[in-house]
Every structure is written in C-alpha cells, then in structure tokens.
Design a protein around this motif. Sequence first.
Motif, short mmCIF file in Angstrom:
data_model
loop_
_atom_site.label_atom_id
_atom_site.label_comp_id
_atom_site.label_asym_id
_atom_site.label_seq_id
_atom_site.Cartn_x
_atom_site.Cartn_y
_atom_site.Cartn_z
N SER A 216 -21.20 -25.92 25.07
CA SER A 216 -20.10 -26.40 24.23
C SER A 216 -19.84 -27.88 24.39
O SER A 216 -19.30 -28.52 23.50
N ASP A 217 -20.20 -28.43 25.56
CA ASP A 217 -19.99 -29.86 25.79
C ASP A 217 -21.25 -30.69 25.49
O ASP A 217 -21.41 -31.80 26.00
N LEU A 218 -22.13 -30.17 24.65
CA LEU A 218 -23.40 -30.86 24.34
C LEU A 218 -23.10 -32.22 23.70
O LEU A 218 -22.34 -32.30 22.72
N ALA A 219 -23.67 -33.26 24.27
CA ALA A 219 -23.56 -34.62 23.73
C ALA A 219 -24.96 -35.20 23.63
O ALA A 219 -25.78 -35.06 24.54
N VAL A 220 -25.24 -35.85 22.53
CA VAL A 220 -26.59 -36.37 22.28
C VAL A 220 -26.50 -37.84 21.89
O VAL A 220 -25.51 -38.28 21.28
N PRO A 221 -27.54 -38.63 22.23
CA PRO A 221 -27.57 -40.02 21.77
C PRO A 221 -28.03 -40.07 20.30
O PRO A 221 -29.10 -39.60 19.96
N ALA A 222 -27.21 -40.62 19.44
CA ALA A 222 -27.55 -40.68 18.03
C ALA A 222 -26.65 -41.70 17.35
O ALA A 222 -25.68 -42.20 17.94
N ASP A 223 -26.97 -41.97 16.11
CA ASP A 223 -26.12 -42.81 15.28
C ASP A 223 -25.09 -41.88 14.64
O ASP A 223 -25.44 -41.06 13.78
#
Length: 860
Positions: A216-223
């Motif tokens: 649920s706390d998934l964070a990804v590097p993206a624009d």
Amino acid sequence: MSTPLLDQVTSVKVKLGLLVAVSVTVASILAAVGAVGTVPLWLSIPVTVALALGVTQLLAVGMTSPLREMTAAARGMARGDYSARVTASSSDEVGELARAFNRMAEDLAAVDRQRRELVANVSHELRTPLAALCAVLENLVDGVAEPDPVTLRTALDQAERLSALASDLLDLARVDAGEVRLSTTQVPVLELLERAVAEAQVSSREVQYDVLVTPSDLAVPADPARLHQLIGNLLDNASRHSPAGGVVRITAEATSTGWRLEVADEGPGIPAADRDRVFERFGTLAEADGGGGTGLGLAIARWVTDLHGGTIHFVDPAPRSTGARVRVDLPREPLQPTPVTRKAVMTKPVDSPAPSGPSTPAVPPKPAVPSAPAVARVPEPGMDMMFGKFWPEAGLSGNLRAVLYCLGVGLLAGIVLPYRDLGLGTFVVLLAAGGVILGFSVNRRSRFTLACAALCLLLAVTVVVRDAEWIVVLCLLAGGAVCMAGLVNGRTLPAFVLAGIAWPLAGLRGLPWLGRSAQAVKGLRASAAALRTVLWSLLGLLVFGVLFASADALFAEWAGAIVPDIELDSFVLRAFITVAVGGVVLAATYLGLNPPNVETGSGPTRPVARRYEWLAPVLIVDAVFLVFLAAQATANFGGHDYLERITGLTYAEYVHQGFGQLTVATALTLLVVWAAARKAPRATAADLAWLRGSLGLLCVLTLVVVASALYRMHLYQEAYGFTQLRLLVDVFEGWLGLLVLGVMAAGVTLKASWLPRAALLSGAGFLFLLAAINPDAWIAQRNLDRYETSGEVDWDYLQGLSADAVPVLATLPADVAGCALTGHEPSDDDWLEWNFGRHRAEPLIRSHPTATNCVSKPAG
C-alpha cells in the motif's frame, strides 16, 4: 534473374581484382591462341578486346546495379513514392548499402503512411465536433433554439472536445519533436491512483472504481504529471467502454524489475489480433471505438510509457472475467527519451505480438514491410549515362533471335572465308549479313533505307563479278557506309559521319542489350533441352568417331571424305573470323534496332547580322577563281613554248603538277558554299539575289575548274599511260562536279535537304558504275591503244592487273601477249571461290605461254 557470378565475394576491392585478373587472363590466352593459329594482328586484336569486354561485362553484372537502383529509388522518394526497393543479392559493401537503403525506405514508407493517416484522422476528428458546434450556434442565431443551459452545455461539450483534441495533439507534437523531458520524483502510487479516480468520477459515467496497490505504501520514481496523464487516459478509455454499473479495477504491484499497473473493465474486450493496433493514433478498433474520445488517449498512454522506458499492451482478462485488461510494466528508474525512443514511438508496427510480461526499455522494432514492394527500375544504367541523349536505350528488350542469327552469320563466315579468294562464298556471307541487319532494323520500311539496301546489294555483287581487289574493296567500304546511313535513316552529312562512328561503338553500347538477350535463354526450357541434346550428341559423335577412325583404316577413309581436315591453326583462324564477323554483324544489327540520335544539334544556324560578313569572303574566292581561269586561258592560248619559257615546265609536267590541287580546290569550294549558305540572311529579295548570284558564280567557276582538271588528267594519261589511281581520281573529280550541279539546283529552289542523301547515294553509285565498266580491262585497253600508236608500254604494270584485264591483254599478237600475261596463273578455285572475272580469264591464260624477253617502257 540469374545470380551474378561474384555475388558471394564480400569485398568490392576483391571483386575488382578478380575482374581485372580474369579479363587480363582471357585476353592473354586469346592473344597466345591467335599467335599459335597465325591469326593476323588486325583480326586478333579487335577480337581479343571484344571478348575481354564481354567477360568483363559478364563478371561485372550486379556490381553497380544496386547503386543505379538506389539513384532511381531516391528520385522516386523525392516525388513521394516510397514503394521502390533495391535488389540486394551481393555480399559486399554495396550489398550492405542496398539492404540498409531498403530498411530506410521501409521506415520512410511507414512514417509517410502514418503521416497521411494522421492528417486524415485529425480532419475526421475535427469535423464532427465542429459540425455539431456550428449546428448549435446556427440554431441559436436563427432563433430555432433558446440559449438555455442544455443547449449551451451541448455547445460547451463540443468546444471541450475540440480543446481536448488540440491538447492531445500538442502533447504528441512535443513527444515527436523530442521536447518532452521527464522530471522524476518519488511518486506514491496509491495517492496518484486515488486522485486520478476522483477526476474520472467527475465525468458522470455510471461506473465504479476498485483500486488495489501492493504494497500500500508503494512509491516509484516517475514524472508525476506524465504518469497522471497515462493513468487518466487508461481510466477514461475503460470507463467509456464499461457497461452502466460496471466496475473498473486498477491494480498496482511491485515486480522484480520495477512495478506493474493494470486497468481492467467489463466491456466487450479487444480481440487478440487487434490489441496492438488500438495504440495507434485515432485507433478505431473495439475499445478505441465510440465513446466520444479524441482517439488519441491510448496513443498518448503508449508514448508516456515509452518515455519512462516501459511497455504497455493488452492481455487476456482474468479467469471467469470479460472485458479489456491493459498492462503497463515500468522499470525501477525511468529512462530519458532519445531519438531512438521517439522513432520507436512513431514507427511501432501494428502487427507485432503483445509481450506477456515485463521487459527492458523498448527497442524500435522493424516496421512492417509492404506486401509487394516495387523493385526500383533502373532508367539510367552505366551505358545510358555514358552515351546520354545521343544514344538512349529506353524500352529495348533483349532479342535472342537476333543474337543467334548474327552468330550464325559469323559461323558461316568462319566456314566459308578462310583460305579462299573473294567470290561466290563471300557474296553469300554478305547477303546473309545484310538480310539479318535489314530484317531487324526499325527503319526497314523507310524508302531511303530500302534504297540503301538495294545499292548495298549491287555493291556486294562486285565480289562475284570482278577480280580487281582494289575496286571490290572500295565497293565494300562504300557499301558499309551506305548501310550505316540507311540504318540510322540519316539526312545530313554529320549524321552520316556519326553513323559510321556509331558502328564500332555499338559493340560497347549494346553490351547491356546483349546481356538481356542472353538472359532470355533461361526462359526457353525446351530450347535449352534441345541444345543440351545437340551438344551431347556431338560429343558422342566426336569421341566414338575418333576411336573408330583410329582403329579401322576404311572407317577413317569414309570419315575423311565427310569431315574436312581441320588443323589447329585452321580451327583457331576460323574461330577468330567467326567471332569477328559475328560481332560486326551483331553491332550493325543493334544499330538498326536502336539507332542513335544522329540528327541531334543539326538545327538551323543563326545567320550573320551584316551581309558583308559572308559576302566579302565569297567574292574574294570568286576573284581568285577568275584569276586562275585567266591563267589557264593564257597557258592554253600561249602554247607549249610560252609555258616552258615562263614556268620552265613542259606541258605534261604542268598539267600533272596541278591536278591534285584542283581536286582539293573543288572539294573546298563545296565547303565554302555550304558555310555561306548557312550564314547568309534571307530576309529580303536583295539577300536572296546576292546569295544566288555570288554562290552561283562560284559554282559555275568551279565547274570550269572541274573541266580543267579532267582535261589535265586526260593529257597526262595520254602522255604517261593509264593507271587505276588516275582513273579513280577522274571518277572522283567527276563526282565532285555532279555535286556542284546539285548545289546549283538547290540554290535555285533554296531547298537542299535532299542533297546529302543524293551525294551519298550518287558517290556509291559512281563506284558501282566504275566496277561495272570493268576498270582493269578499260585501263588495259587504253594502254594497248597507246602502245599501238607510240610503241610505249609498261609491261610490269599490265602484268599486275587483275584477271579482269586478261581478255583484253589476250588480244595482243601472240609474240607479245605472253609479256602482258606473265604472272597470271590458272586458278584452282572451288565453287565457293567462283568469280566471273577469274572464270573468264582461265582458258585464255592456259592458251598463252608466258614470255621472257619483255622490255618495259614506263608510263611515267
């Protein structure tokens, strides 16, 4: 098309080396064989060069044709035709270049196709909202509808649709231009999805959204802006195609290589075969069809995915589920876009299979190849570029029949001509060659060409009728010139000269045509089978014939009576003559099939601006002629004593000294008349009067000079005897006089287009008439008449005359006839050497014994 012989060689340098080595080797072997067979150099050298060129052409096939095809294809691309492809069969650098060119052409064709589709689709998408908006506004203006909230909302919807389309197109333009850069941060996926769902719910579509993120706390590097754009387009597409009350499920999860996003709906779904096409701009299949979208949402989703270095595709729905399910696989670290990535965005094919799982950043796939690409036509092969507009070869197909006929003529010449004098066999060869050349000529129905053919036939007859080789050779050379002029259907003197030059050049110009003719053999399977049968039969006959001839003397005698005794040197000579004659006839046949533009550049010239520019030189020449004729009159009326006192020359020496100069002067006069007639203006009656008067006077004076020259030669021959050369120059001077009369006739009508052809045919006709009067017999008769009156004769010269003169020489008294006939031997000709002159002379030679006490008195 057959595979070129050097296609498997992987280097152009090696190919060129092999080409030179093989050509030099062939030329050396042929030169050595010619030397062994005692072939004369004048025959050996051209045959060796011709065969070496043929071998070079055979080996060089395919070396440069891809380059010419690329030139033709590039010209087509400049006109918007991307269908041409280059034949790339070789393994060298040129072949690699051809294959790279084909790939480039395929890419350009795909881009051009997508550009055309984009224009058409944008026009279609713009037309619908614009038409609706215009209709609403017209109703408002005309008072048909009231500006109530419903009507205004309708207009606003259409305007928003146009705004969305413009915004999407701007995004695509930025991506294609490479102006979109990623600004990456850590993006909480759950928060991003919830915000996108909240915006999607504003669209008032009756669907529910189910979001699941693992963890649920998934964070990804993206624009975040671009990722929001991607998710928004996917949700918009799913909601538009879900049924009322349906559920759109959005799942996100971490993977070993990055993270995965899936959006599934409960709509009709997309067939597996069409799942990749919906990502095209304005896709019209299944999920992209209907719903009021711009048709660019999924295309933008795909390009955003590519910008991050990921992949997007439709997969099968979950078990016991229906609808469409789109999967996006993104890497841990997004990649910045490069020109290659943009190219992948623009040219991704519509028929590539959907990947089934996460993958590395997209590599631009190979565009779809057109189902039936056109092979680039080669309008300008090397020979076309060399000869240019002078000698094009447009649309000339190969002609195997013509090549075989010419080869047959060469074989006939190789059998008939060696070791035989000119006679019936030579005439048969000439007749066969002329028939082949005329039969394939494109101008064979022209009256001038037919007249030339008839005159060539008459000139060829001299080999059977006359034994004097000097007049026969001159007739054959004149026949060749007339033949070339007839084949090109020339009208001017420069055209005749160019036709003569084109004959030997045809051996080079016709090499591509010869190659096309040789390639026709592969289509003649029945003929090829017959040829193999003949070759195997001849081989069996030769092998077993030689064995049995060596084993049995009687069989050898029978075989010897049938098969001629051909030694090595004889075989070599016959082979060289076969190639030489066959090649000459083939060159003339090609000249008839594809005559050059010999009349190019022979248009009218611009006359001089002032009359004196041409008139003054002509009047000066007239004055010189008048002074010369005055000197001639003085010499004639003053007598021999006056001439010898003034010049120190006898009259015979005086007339002999000037004949050659007068002949040259006559020829130069024709040149002066031609140049003046081209440069003189004809705008007024005075111009025409001066033109006719000055040139007419010059022609009249020239006729007087011609008469003077002929008179001089007559006096000289009476004094010193008659010879072949003196008779020939007499005829030449008379022909020049005839041309002067023709020029005068043309000056009266001011139309001289007929004159060059008349000059050519009359010159050849004069030679034929000279052969018809039997010149050697005529010369012998004149010398015998002089012998009767003066007692002076040159027996050595008379003995050197041909058999044509024997009937005249045999009329001498028996005690001196042998002096004239010394050196003449009875001929042992076979039927192929039969000649009327030798045949008639043979019994006379046998009946007159040769004399040994002959004393010559030279004729000067």
